[in-house]
Design an enzyme around this catalytic site. Structure first.
Site, PDB file in Angstrom:
ATOM      1  N   ASN A   1       0.876  -1.175   0.000  1.00 39.77           N
ATOM      2  CA  ASN A   1       0.000   0.000   0.000  1.00 39.77           C
ATOM      3  C   ASN A   1       0.914   1.225   0.000  1.00 39.77           C
ATOM      4  OD1 ASN A   1      -1.844   2.011   0.405  1.00 39.77           O
ATOM      5  ND2 ASN A   1      -2.782   1.113   2.237  1.00 39.77           N
TER       6      ASN A   1
ATOM      7  N   ARG B   1     -12.858  14.571   8.351  1.00 40.10           N
ATOM      8  CA  ARG B   1     -13.579  14.989   7.140  1.00 40.10           C
ATOM      9  C   ARG B   1     -15.018  15.353   7.482  1.00 40.10           C
ATOM     10  NH1 ARG B   1     -11.853   9.805   4.297  1.00 40.10           N
ATOM     11  NH2 ARG B   1      -9.718  10.207   3.610  1.00 40.10           N
TER      12      ARG B   1
ATOM     13  N   GLU C   1      -8.361  -5.777   4.826  1.00 37.16           N
ATOM     14  CA  GLU C   1      -8.167  -5.350   3.437  1.00 37.16           C
ATOM     15  C   GLU C   1      -6.948  -6.026   2.816  1.00 37.16           C
ATOM     16  OE1 GLU C   1      -9.278  -0.912   3.017  1.00 37.16           O
ATOM     17  OE2 GLU C   1      -9.134  -1.273   5.156  1.00 37.16           O
TER      18      GLU C   1
ATOM     19  N   HIS D   1     -13.122   2.437   0.097  1.00 41.95           N
ATOM     20  CA  HIS D   1     -13.122   1.316   1.053  1.00 41.95           C
ATOM     21  C   HIS D   1     -13.704   0.055   0.414  1.00 41.95           C
ATOM     22  CE1 HIS D   1     -13.491   4.492   4.487  1.00 41.95           C
ATOM     23  NE2 HIS D   1     -12.228   4.138   4.352  1.00 41.95           N
TER      24      HIS D   1
ATOM     25  N   ARG E   1      -2.553  -2.083  -3.444  1.00 45.96           N
ATOM     26  CA  ARG E   1      -3.771  -1.299  -3.244  1.00 45.96           C
ATOM     27  C   ARG E   1      -3.668  -0.063  -4.136  1.00 45.96           C
ATOM     28  NH1 ARG E   1      -5.576   2.762   1.354  1.00 45.96           N
ATOM     29  NH2 ARG E   1      -7.727   2.939   0.673  1.00 45.96           N
TER      30      ARG E   1
END
Ligand code: AMP
Length: 396
Positions: A7, A239, A382, A180, A91
């Site tokens: 990643n 956020r 993940e 996601h 990823r």
């Protein structure tokens, strides 16, 4: 099989070497401060090994080189040869409309990831650097790109189209994409195993520092809260989630901010951190609320309220709900937040079992036997999803 999962961020690179069948992690770690100086943190879970080394990393290539060297290290490593790595899974944040699934990396795939840079300007260039660094250091090793957006590509146009002039969709690909996706896919697959069938209606709540929810019918995404970017949907750590776009116009006009500055404020200085004035971390908010801090209480209330609203909306979108799942940092470890969300859902027969809901970080059915909707905590993974997709494509 051994799959190396990568990643890559702009100045960091996380890695895990894992078995895609069992989920066993042989080694994992993080390269930080790439292009600044360089630090490698490497762990071998089975042997309780943790190594931190300062290693110059002018580019991602030196970072990958450092990862391979430590994986081969006679003391701290877990490999005797690079040949033991069967494939590398990356990823990749944004697959735009180009990718509906994971894909083997070749020149066409890289060109398509490059075409998606306008949609993922911060992440896609870094993801490409990770891919090209692996090509340089391990030429010929099969590589697979796993996109954060791909799982959501089954959304119907009524869910993904924005009600703005068509040319922005047709010429610029502006639409809802969602993120996601790797996590939502992992949880949806596990949910189907737990239900013992593929045909059912579920809402998955991926609640972490970044949060998103997905309405999933028979394993396929029908709608999701994030949009063109990860800024949309429920409020998050820092956020804002959904807001009226006129907020941007207002702060730009009044405070002389550029649009980029306004968006930076919405991405990094908003969310529960802004409302609480304390922290983006839900543990701090819960501590603050327990000590009577009204702003922390409001931040937690706002978060649960907005999440519950989306469960209601997605129950309408799916015309029913069989399963509600919680995953990621807060979803897996936050009984108070789960209870606060489910409290809004009693009208549709959701009943939490307060004892079962105490669970943290473990798979567990947390609803009562007479609940109209099964509510589960399903820990996400993940990296394992990336490893499994990589193995599946490389075995073909
Ligand atoms: P993630 O982005 O999935 O790694 O989630 C990170 C967030 O999970 C943290 O910022 C915390 O707010 C939250 N979290 C982790 N552990 C706990 C816990 N024990 N209780 C409440 N929230 C937690």
């Amino acid at each position: 099989m051994k799959i190396l999962v990568i990643n890559a961020g702009s100045s960091s690179l996380k890695y895990q070497l894992m078995n895609p069948d069992t989920g066993d992690v042989f080694a994992k770690g993080l390269c930080e401060r790439i292009s600044i100086d360089g630090r490698l943190t490497h762990k071998v879970p089975d042997k309780d090994i943790k190594v931190v080394r300062e290693i110059p990393m002018p580019t991602h290539s030196e970072a990958i080189q450092a990862v391979l060297e430590i994986l081969l290290d006679p003391v701290n490593g877990v490999l005797s040869s690079i040949d033991e790595i069967d494939a590398v899974g990356h990823r990749v944040l944004h697959g735009g409309m180009e990718f509906v699934d994971s894909c083997i990396i070749d020149e066409d795939c890289k060109a398509a990831i490059r075409r998606c840079i306008p949609l993922g300007p911060l992440h896609n260039p870094a993801n490409l650097m990770g891919i090209e660094a692996c090509e340089a250091v391990m030429p010929g090793k099969p590589q697979v790109a796993v996109f954060d957006t791909a799982f959501h590509m089954t959304m119907p146009p009524k869910a993904y189209r924005y009600a703005i002039p068509t040319k922005y969709y047709e010429e610029d690909s502006l639409r809802r994409y969602g993120f996601h996706g790797t996590s939502h896919k992992f949880v949806a697959r596990r949910a189907a195993e737990l239900m013992g069938k593929k045909e059912f209606k579920m809402v998955n709540c991926h609640l972490g520092n970044g949060s998103s929810m997905a309405a999933i019918l028979d394993g396929k995404c029908q709608d999701t809260t994030m949009g063109l970017s990860p800024l949309a949907g429920v409020p998050m750590g820092t956020r804002s989630g959904d807001i009226d776009p006129c907020v941007v116009q207002f702060v730009c006009n009044k405070y002389g901010m550029t649009v980029d500055q306004a968006l930076n404020m919405l991405n990094k200085e908003s969310g529960v951190k802004a409302i609480s004035g304390v922290s983006s971390d839900f543990r701090d908010l819960e501590d603050g609320a327990a000590q009577g801090n009204e702003n922390c209480k409001l931040a937690l209330e706002k978060f649960a309220y907005e999440c519950a609203k989306y469960v209601g909306a997605y129950t309408a979108a799916l015309n029913g709900l069989d399963m509600l799942t919680f995953t990621a940092g807060v979803g897996e470890n936050g009984p108070l937040t789960r209870a606060a969300i489910c409290n809004y859902l009693s009208f549709m027969g959701v009943k939490l079992d307060p004892e079962a809901n105490k669970v943290r970080g473990k798979e567990c059915l947390i609803s009562t036997p007479d609940s109209a909707v099964q509510v589960w905590v399903i820990p996400t993974n993940e990296e394992l999803m990336i490893a499994q997709d990589t193995a599946a494509l490389c075995e073909k």
